[in-house]
Design a protein around this motif. Structure first.
Motif, PDB file in Angstrom:
ATOM      1  N   LEU A  30       0.820  -1.208   0.000  1.00 43.08           N
ATOM      2  CA  LEU A  30       0.000   0.000   0.000  1.00 43.08           C
ATOM      3  C   LEU A  30       0.852   1.256   0.000  1.00 43.08           C
ATOM      4  O   LEU A  30       1.660   1.473   0.896  1.00 43.08           O
ATOM      5  CB  LEU A  30      -0.932   0.007   1.215  1.00 43.08           C
ATOM      6  N   ARG A  31       0.660   2.082  -1.013  1.00 42.22           N
ATOM      7  CA  ARG A  31       1.346   3.370  -1.090  1.00 42.22           C
ATOM      8  C   ARG A  31       0.499   4.442  -0.417  1.00 42.22           C
ATOM      9  O   ARG A  31       0.987   5.220   0.377  1.00 42.22           O
ATOM     10  CB  ARG A  31       1.605   3.720  -2.553  1.00 42.22           C
ATOM     11  N   GLU A  32      -0.811   4.477  -0.756  1.00 42.52           N
ATOM     12  CA  GLU A  32      -1.715   5.437  -0.126  1.00 42.52           C
ATOM     13  C   GLU A  32      -3.161   5.080  -0.427  1.00 42.52           C
ATOM     14  O   GLU A  32      -3.442   4.316  -1.344  1.00 42.52           O
ATOM     15  CB  GLU A  32      -1.420   6.871  -0.564  1.00 42.52           C
ATOM     16  N   ILE A  33      -4.056   5.645   0.376  1.00 41.76           N
ATOM     17  CA  ILE A  33      -5.489   5.493   0.188  1.00 41.76           C
ATOM     18  C   ILE A  33      -6.044   6.870  -0.124  1.00 41.76           C
ATOM     19  O   ILE A  33      -5.779   7.827   0.613  1.00 41.76           O
ATOM     20  CB  ILE A  33      -6.170   4.916   1.455  1.00 41.76           C
ATOM     21  N   LEU A  34      -6.820   6.946  -1.210  1.00 47.74           N
ATOM     22  CA  LEU A  34      -7.353   8.229  -1.665  1.00 47.74           C
ATOM     23  C   LEU A  34      -8.873   8.219  -1.647  1.00 47.74           C
ATOM     24  O   LEU A  34      -9.498   7.172  -1.846  1.00 47.74           O
ATOM     25  CB  LEU A  34      -6.890   8.504  -3.099  1.00 47.74           C
ATOM     26  N   ASP A  35      -9.447   9.375  -1.433  1.00 48.34           N
ATOM     27  CA  ASP A  35     -10.883   9.541  -1.626  1.00 48.34           C
ATOM     28  C   ASP A  35     -11.164   9.403  -3.115  1.00 48.34           C
ATOM     29  O   ASP A  35     -10.267   9.595  -3.951  1.00 48.34           O
ATOM     30  CB  ASP A  35     -11.335  10.922  -1.141  1.00 48.34           C
ATOM     31  N   VAL A  60      -2.386  10.768 -10.017  1.00 45.91           N
ATOM     32  CA  VAL A  60      -1.994  10.727  -8.609  1.00 45.91           C
ATOM     33  C   VAL A  60      -0.730  11.564  -8.453  1.00 45.91           C
ATOM     34  O   VAL A  60       0.345  11.157  -8.853  1.00 45.91           O
ATOM     35  CB  VAL A  60      -1.751   9.282  -8.125  1.00 45.91           C
ATOM     36  N   ARG A  61      -0.904  12.769  -7.941  1.00 44.88           N
ATOM     37  CA  ARG A  61       0.212  13.688  -7.699  1.00 44.88           C
ATOM     38  C   ARG A  61       1.093  13.887  -8.935  1.00 44.88           C
ATOM     39  O   ARG A  61       2.307  13.832  -8.881  1.00 44.88           O
ATOM     40  CB  ARG A  61       1.033  13.220  -6.515  1.00 44.88           C
ATOM     41  N   ARG A  79     -13.158   4.010  -1.719  1.00 46.61           N
ATOM     42  CA  ARG A  79     -11.814   4.571  -1.702  1.00 46.61           C
ATOM     43  C   ARG A  79     -11.003   3.996  -2.860  1.00 46.61           C
ATOM     44  O   ARG A  79     -11.344   2.972  -3.428  1.00 46.61           O
ATOM     45  CB  ARG A  79     -11.082   4.252  -0.392  1.00 46.61           C
ATOM     46  N   LEU A 109      -7.141   2.646  -3.649  1.00 43.53           N
ATOM     47  CA  LEU A 109      -5.874   2.232  -3.055  1.00 43.53           C
ATOM     48  C   LEU A 109      -4.807   2.280  -4.128  1.00 43.53           C
ATOM     49  O   LEU A 109      -4.977   1.701  -5.208  1.00 43.53           O
ATOM     50  CB  LEU A 109      -5.967   0.814  -2.494  1.00 43.53           C
ATOM     51  N   VAL A 110      -3.730   2.971  -3.855  1.00 42.88           N
ATOM     52  CA  VAL A 110      -2.598   3.046  -4.769  1.00 42.88           C
ATOM     53  C   VAL A 110      -1.560   2.054  -4.246  1.00 42.88           C
ATOM     54  O   VAL A 110      -1.154   2.121  -3.079  1.00 42.88           O
ATOM     55  CB  VAL A 110      -2.028   4.474  -4.849  1.00 42.88           C
ATOM     56  N   ASP A 146       1.989  -0.564  -4.817  1.00 41.90           N
ATOM     57  CA  ASP A 146       3.244  -0.921  -5.472  1.00 41.90           C
ATOM     58  C   ASP A 146       3.165  -2.405  -5.817  1.00 41.90           C
ATOM     59  O   ASP A 146       2.922  -3.240  -4.934  1.00 41.90           O
ATOM     60  CB  ASP A 146       4.436  -0.669  -4.547  1.00 41.90           C
TER      61      ASP A 146
END
Length: 159
Positions: A31-36, A56-57, A82, A84-85, A87
């Motif tokens: 898991l790199r990040e969780i986004l709305d 994503v950014r 949500r 999930l980003v 790797d």
């Protein structure tokens, strides 16, 4: 990642999430990040398995539809949805991929001894796409083999 690789350690930290009514567990190290929820760009001709990309950014990230791959029926979206980003490794190469979850539940540490192989008779799920499963508080928790799933999807011709 095979079930034998998972069981090399006594415990595993996972992120649990729901796709429809099915609960899945993904190793937390992925898991790199969780986004709305955010706007996605549909890719013409991409098909239902990886139908879109998102920003994503400043980086374009493919959005894979695990519900299609794992044959999980769609449910109506609500405010728990949500992105999930993650790797992952696709055909031996490091990559970043996003998946959409109907809900993200928790980060938990499980004992690897409770992880079982997917029975060959489990026709509801494609067993070649699952590392294993375990019994959680609300039923079976699937452990998708993200590297294998995404490597297979990357090799499919665009139709």
């Amino acid at each position: 990642m095979t079930i034998h690789h998972l069981k090399e350690d006594r415990s595993l930290t996972v992120v649990t999430l729901s796709l429809g009514k099915q609960v899945l567990a993904i190793p937390a190290v992925r898991l790199r990040e969780i986004l709305d929820p955010m706007p996605v760009t549909r890719v013409p001709g991409a098909g239902p398995l990886v139908p879109a990309v998102l920003n994503v950014r400043g980086t374009v990230v493919p959005l894979a539809n695990l519900k299609q791959v794992l044959r999980i029926p769609e449910v109506e979206a609500d405010d728990r949805r949500r992105i999930l980003v993650l790797d992952v490794t696709i055909a031996g190469e490091a990559a970043v991929v996003a998946i959409e979850a109907d809900a993200v539940h928790e980060v938990a540490t499980i004992e690897t001894a409770i992880i079982e192989a997917v029975p060959a008779t489990a026709s509801a799920w494609p067993p070649e796409y699952l590392t294993g499963l375990y019994r959680g508080g609300e039923g079976f928790v699937l452990m998708p083999d993200l590297d294998h799933i995404l490597s297979v999807l990357a090799q499919r011709p665009i139709v």
